[in-house]
Design an enzyme around this catalytic site. Structure first.
Site, PDB file in Angstrom:
ATOM      1  N   LYS B  86      88.406  32.358  -0.876  1.00 25.53           N
ATOM      2  CA  LYS B  86      89.580  32.295  -2.164  1.00 25.53           C
ATOM      3  C   LYS B  86      90.775  32.256  -1.763  1.00 25.53           C
ATOM      4  O   LYS B  86      91.193  33.186  -1.004  1.00 25.53           O
ATOM      5  CB  LYS B  86      89.112  33.605  -2.996  1.00 25.53           C
ATOM      6  CG  LYS B  86      87.799  33.764  -3.767  1.00 25.53           C
ATOM      7  CD  LYS B  86      87.701  34.739  -4.690  1.00 25.53           C
ATOM      8  CE  LYS B  86      86.280  35.029  -5.001  1.00 25.53           C
ATOM      9  NZ  LYS B  86      85.892  34.348  -6.309  1.00 25.53           N
ATOM     10  N   ARG B 170      78.406  29.354 -23.188  1.00 30.32           N
ATOM     11  CA  ARG B 170      78.147  28.909 -24.500  1.00 30.32           C
ATOM     12  C   ARG B 170      79.154  28.063 -25.090  1.00 30.32           C
ATOM     13  O   ARG B 170      79.205  27.055 -25.685  1.00 30.32           O
ATOM     14  CB  ARG B 170      77.914  30.074 -25.378  1.00 30.32           C
ATOM     15  CG  ARG B 170      76.459  30.553 -25.077  1.00 30.32           C
ATOM     16  CD  ARG B 170      76.065  31.531 -26.447  1.00 30.32           C
ATOM     17  NE  ARG B 170      75.155  31.964 -26.208  1.00 30.32           N
ATOM     18  CZ  ARG B 170      73.784  31.421 -26.478  1.00 30.32           C
ATOM     19  NH1 ARG B 170      73.538  30.415 -26.892  1.00 30.32           N
ATOM     20  NH2 ARG B 170      72.301  32.113 -26.406  1.00 30.32           N
TER      21      ARG B 170
END
Lengths: 192, 299
Positions: B86, B170
């Site tokens: 990262k 979603r």
């Protein structure tokens, strides 16, 4: 003709899409029981260690060897080619190979991801110009025994080979949208 | 049989290609060579090299930065699976350092403290591919336009609480479905609303999916969590603190790997969920002060 794609991990969906475009039903194989009525099996690219561990947990090693003995053709791409080899160089100590094909293959032969590349390949059995090979942390085939036909090389290293009803490619035809090697597998390797 | 022509490295297809190979797999956060070996033995498709897992970053506070290069190198030398690491959002020099160390993927990550509150790294400048986080489709497409070759929904890292991962997955799925359903002249306004390039918006509307692989991250702690995210349509999962902050990391890691592969086979999910020992404790999102939510980082 019903061809399975080992769907434990990796780029199995792309193989299934290519098979279906060629009018062949492609089955996502997650359990050994699904191998029963297949005429061919593709072991896709992915991480060979991860796929190998899941194969062991679910009893795929014996099942694939047995079905191959009973006439199921097998094609491995990249990680799949590693799993098919009799000898794996630079393998993890406990890494198990299917040992189907008389080749020695070297894992991560070109280096790390920044060394991944694409290149045009001339491949025996594949007509109409070069095939774009996509090599992702790819292995190469270090040596082959008698009875194994070398189909393509890149920079002197063997990247595609065939032994009767077994096919190994160290690159990823499923990432190109070019179905010619799938056609070769279906027409010339399955049933050989 | 012959020599090849026109060999090229670092093409978009080569960068996205590695992500394609990781699909259906689990990428695990590790802070040492020892943990990396445990992850590889459990069937991880890749490991994420870090100095501290998100739960510890959250607990200790302060500025979180790229890991010490010697930790990254130790991990690279200890495993054969791909190694990711990262860098801070916008910190292109950390990215240059990680590329020079030979990592296989860079995660420009909200888990670390952002270095730039306006700009992300121009990822086209690099040969190494990047993965970036998103909470919605617009954020995903902005990252892709900057050169990200893989996307992960953010969730809320270091919580062991899957609710934000679900929300973000979603959201992305619903927005893609919406784009598919609207008329072509509406795509221009959609691009404006999404704050994303029109060409990418049009591509998504026509193809009904993101142009790159999309994993789920941020709060996955159990095999059922992983299978939930797979059933919601992600391509694979990142598990951060969920493994090495649990009672039996090796067993839990293997169980999450199996549940990710067999995400539609509830019998297998039930079997691997048994007797895993203590899960990480977990945090309710409402207990995190708003300024400390990592998912808010990134623009």
């Amino acid at each position: 003709m019903k061809v399975g794609v080992l769907a434990l991990q990796g780029a199995f969906r792309e193989h299934i899409v290519t098979l279906e475009a060629l009018g062949v039903s492609g089955v996502a194989v997650r359990l050994p029981e699904q191998l029963g009525d297949l005429t061919g099996l593709i072991i896709p690219g992915g991480e060979s260690t991860a796929i190998g561990k899941l194969m062991r947990t679910y009893g795929f090693y014996e099942a694939i060897r047995q079905q191959h003995g009973a006439g199921m053709a097998v094609w491995g791409t990249c990680a799949g080619a590693i799993l098919m080899a009799k000898e794996v160089l630079d393998a993890l100590p406990d890494q198990e190979a299917l040992g189907l094909m008389d080749i020695a293959i070297r894992r991560n032969a070109y280096g790390r991801q920044v060394d991944s590349f694409e290149a045009d390949l001339d491949m025996r059995g594949v007509d109409n110009g070069p095939f774009r090979g996509v090599f992702i942390r790819a292995p190469w085939i270090e040596s082959v025994s008698d009875g194994v036909e070398v189909l393509a090389r890149h920079d002197g290293h063997i990247v595609a080979a065939r032994q009767r009803d077994l096919l190994a490619t160290t690159f990823h035809p499923e990432l190109t949208g070019d179905p010619r090697i799938h056609t070769y597998f279906l027409d010339s390797v399955v049933g050989a | 049989m012959t020599q090849a022509r026109t060999t090229t490295t670092a093409t978009l297809r080569v960068k996205t290609g590695l992500a394609e190979m990781l699909k259906g797999g689990v990428i695990m956060d590790v802070v040492s060579a020892e943990q990396a070996k445990i992850a590889e033995d459990a069937g991880a498709v890749a490991v994420m090299a870090l100095e501290r897992v998100p739960a510890d970053i959250r607990a200790s506070g302060g500025v979180a930065r790229m890991a010490d290069p010697s930790i990254v190198e130790d991990i690279i030398n200890s495993v054969s699976v791909p190694v990711m690491a990262k860098c801070r959002i916008g910190h292109f020099v950390e990215a240059q350092v990680l590329e020079s160390l030979g990592v296989d993927y860079i995660d420009e990550s909200e888990v670390l403290t952002p270095a730039d509150e306006e700009h992300h790294v121009n990822k086209w400048d690099f040969s190494v591919p990047f993965v970036c986080g998103c909470r919605n489709l617009g954020e995903a497409l902005r990252r892709i336009s900057e050169g990200a070759a893989m996307i992960r929904t953010k969730g809320e890292p270091g919580t062991g609480n899957v609710v934000e991962a679900v929300r973000h997955m979603r959201t992305v799925t619903d927005e893609i479905a919406w784009l598919k359903g609207i008329r072509s002249e509406q795509l221009f306004a959609a691009a404006k609303d999404l704050q994303a390039p029109y060409e990418l918006v049009k591509w998504v509307a026509e193809n009904g999916k993101l142009p790159v692989v999309n994993f789920s991250a941020g709060g996955i702690a159990t095999p059922a969590d992983a299978a939930l995210m797979m059933q919601l349509g992600c391509d694979g999962v990142f598990v951060g603190s969920g493994i090495f902050k649990s009672g039996d990391p090796s067993k839990r890691a293997k169980a999450i790997v199996e549940a990710t592969t067999h995400f539609e086979d509830v019998g297998i999910i039930a079997r691997v969920s048994r007797d895993l020992g203590e899960a990480m404790v977990g945090i309710n999102i409402s207990d995190i002060p708003e300024g400390e939510r990592m998912q808010e980082r990134g623009w």
